[in-house]
Design an enzyme around this catalytic site. Sequence first.
Site, PDB file in Angstrom:
ATOM      1  N   HIS A  62       0.815  -1.209   0.000  1.00  0.00           N
ATOM      2  CA  HIS A  62       0.000   0.000   0.000  1.00  0.00           C
ATOM      3  C   HIS A  62       0.854   1.267   0.000  1.00  0.00           C
ATOM      4  O   HIS A  62       1.945   1.296   0.571  1.00  0.00           O
ATOM      5  CB  HIS A  62      -0.907   0.031   1.227  1.00  0.00           C
ATOM      6  CG  HIS A  62      -1.834  -1.132   1.292  1.00  0.00           C
ATOM      7  ND1 HIS A  62      -2.311  -1.626   2.484  1.00  0.00           N
ATOM      8  CD2 HIS A  62      -2.382  -1.917   0.332  1.00  0.00           C
ATOM      9  CE1 HIS A  62      -3.121  -2.661   2.249  1.00  0.00           C
ATOM     10  NE2 HIS A  62      -3.168  -2.851   0.943  1.00  0.00           N
ATOM     11  N   LYS A  71       6.411   5.906   7.236  1.00  0.00           N
ATOM     12  CA  LYS A  71       5.792   5.045   8.253  1.00  0.00           C
ATOM     13  C   LYS A  71       6.834   4.535   9.241  1.00  0.00           C
ATOM     14  O   LYS A  71       7.984   4.290   8.868  1.00  0.00           O
ATOM     15  CB  LYS A  71       5.122   3.835   7.596  1.00  0.00           C
ATOM     16  CG  LYS A  71       3.967   4.199   6.692  1.00  0.00           C
ATOM     17  CD  LYS A  71       3.336   2.970   6.059  1.00  0.00           C
ATOM     18  CE  LYS A  71       2.174   3.371   5.160  1.00  0.00           C
ATOM     19  NZ  LYS A  71       1.533   2.209   4.543  1.00  0.00           N
ATOM     20  N   TYR A 131       1.284   1.401  13.397  1.00  0.00           N
ATOM     21  CA  TYR A 131       1.916   2.250  12.389  1.00  0.00           C
ATOM     22  C   TYR A 131       1.810   3.714  12.801  1.00  0.00           C
ATOM     23  O   TYR A 131       0.711   4.191  13.049  1.00  0.00           O
ATOM     24  CB  TYR A 131       1.191   2.180  11.041  1.00  0.00           C
ATOM     25  CG  TYR A 131       0.643   0.870  10.589  1.00  0.00           C
ATOM     26  CD1 TYR A 131       1.193   0.238   9.482  1.00  0.00           C
ATOM     27  CD2 TYR A 131      -0.447   0.274  11.216  1.00  0.00           C
ATOM     28  CE1 TYR A 131       0.671  -0.953   9.015  1.00  0.00           C
ATOM     29  CE2 TYR A 131      -0.961  -0.914  10.765  1.00  0.00           C
ATOM     30  CZ  TYR A 131      -0.398  -1.525   9.658  1.00  0.00           C
ATOM     31  OH  TYR A 131      -0.909  -2.704   9.201  1.00  0.00           O
ATOM     32  N   ASP A 168      -6.297  -5.841  -2.690  1.00  0.00           N
ATOM     33  CA  ASP A 168      -4.930  -6.314  -2.897  1.00  0.00           C
ATOM     34  C   ASP A 168      -4.848  -7.369  -3.998  1.00  0.00           C
ATOM     35  O   ASP A 168      -3.856  -7.444  -4.718  1.00  0.00           O
ATOM     36  CB  ASP A 168      -4.339  -6.835  -1.594  1.00  0.00           C
ATOM     37  CG  ASP A 168      -4.118  -5.709  -0.579  1.00  0.00           C
ATOM     38  OD1 ASP A 168      -4.086  -4.528  -0.995  1.00  0.00           O
ATOM     39  OD2 ASP A 168      -3.983  -6.011   0.615  1.00  0.00           O
TER      40      ASP A 168
END
Length: 184
Positions: A62, A71, A131, A168
Site C-alpha cells: 500500500h 511510516k 503504524y 490487494d
Amino acid sequence: MKITAVQGSELLLLEPELLTDSRGSFAEAWRESLLNAQAKHPVHFVQESFSVSAQYVLRGLHYQLDQPQAKLIRVISGEIFDVAVDLRPDSASFGQHYGLTLKARDRQMLFVPAGFAHGFQVLSAEAEVQYKVSAYYDAPSDRALLWNDPQLGIRWPFPTQAVLSEKDKRAPALAQAELFKHGL
C-alpha cells in the site's frame, strides 16, 4: 537507541535500548530527533493506527499517491515478514524491495520513508501491528501494488496460503501502477 540502515537502503531499523531491573524493563520506543538525524528527509508523525491479523494474512503493498506517508512500523504481538518497495522514479533503487522479519519480542521498529509501498504477511498465529504515519489517511490517494508481481520478485514466506483483501488481489503490477512524481 540503535538505528541502522536496512540492506544499504533508506529504510531504518530502530532498536530500543532496554533498561532492566527487578521490576521489569523500560525503553524509549522512539525519539523524533534521533530518527530525523538518521533519515534522509525529516519526518513528523501525525497519525497512529494498528491492525490485528490472523496467520498468513498479507496486507499490501500500500501507498498514498498524492499524500505520501513515511511510516514507522512496530509489531506489538506476534511476528510478520515486512516489505517495502521503492516507488520513487528518480531513485537509484526504484522498483527494488526490501524485506525483513519483525517480531514483537525483539521490539524493533522499521522506518519506511515516503515514496515506498509497504506491506506485510503474518507469520505467527496472530499479529498486532502499529503504524505511525507522516500524513493523514487520504482515501482518494490510496493505492496498492500487486503483492506477487514477478517483476518485484518478493519471496513471501507463505505465498500459496496468503489471505488477501479484494483490493490487494486486484492491484496493478509495477509496470501499470501510478507512480510518485519526481523529486519526492
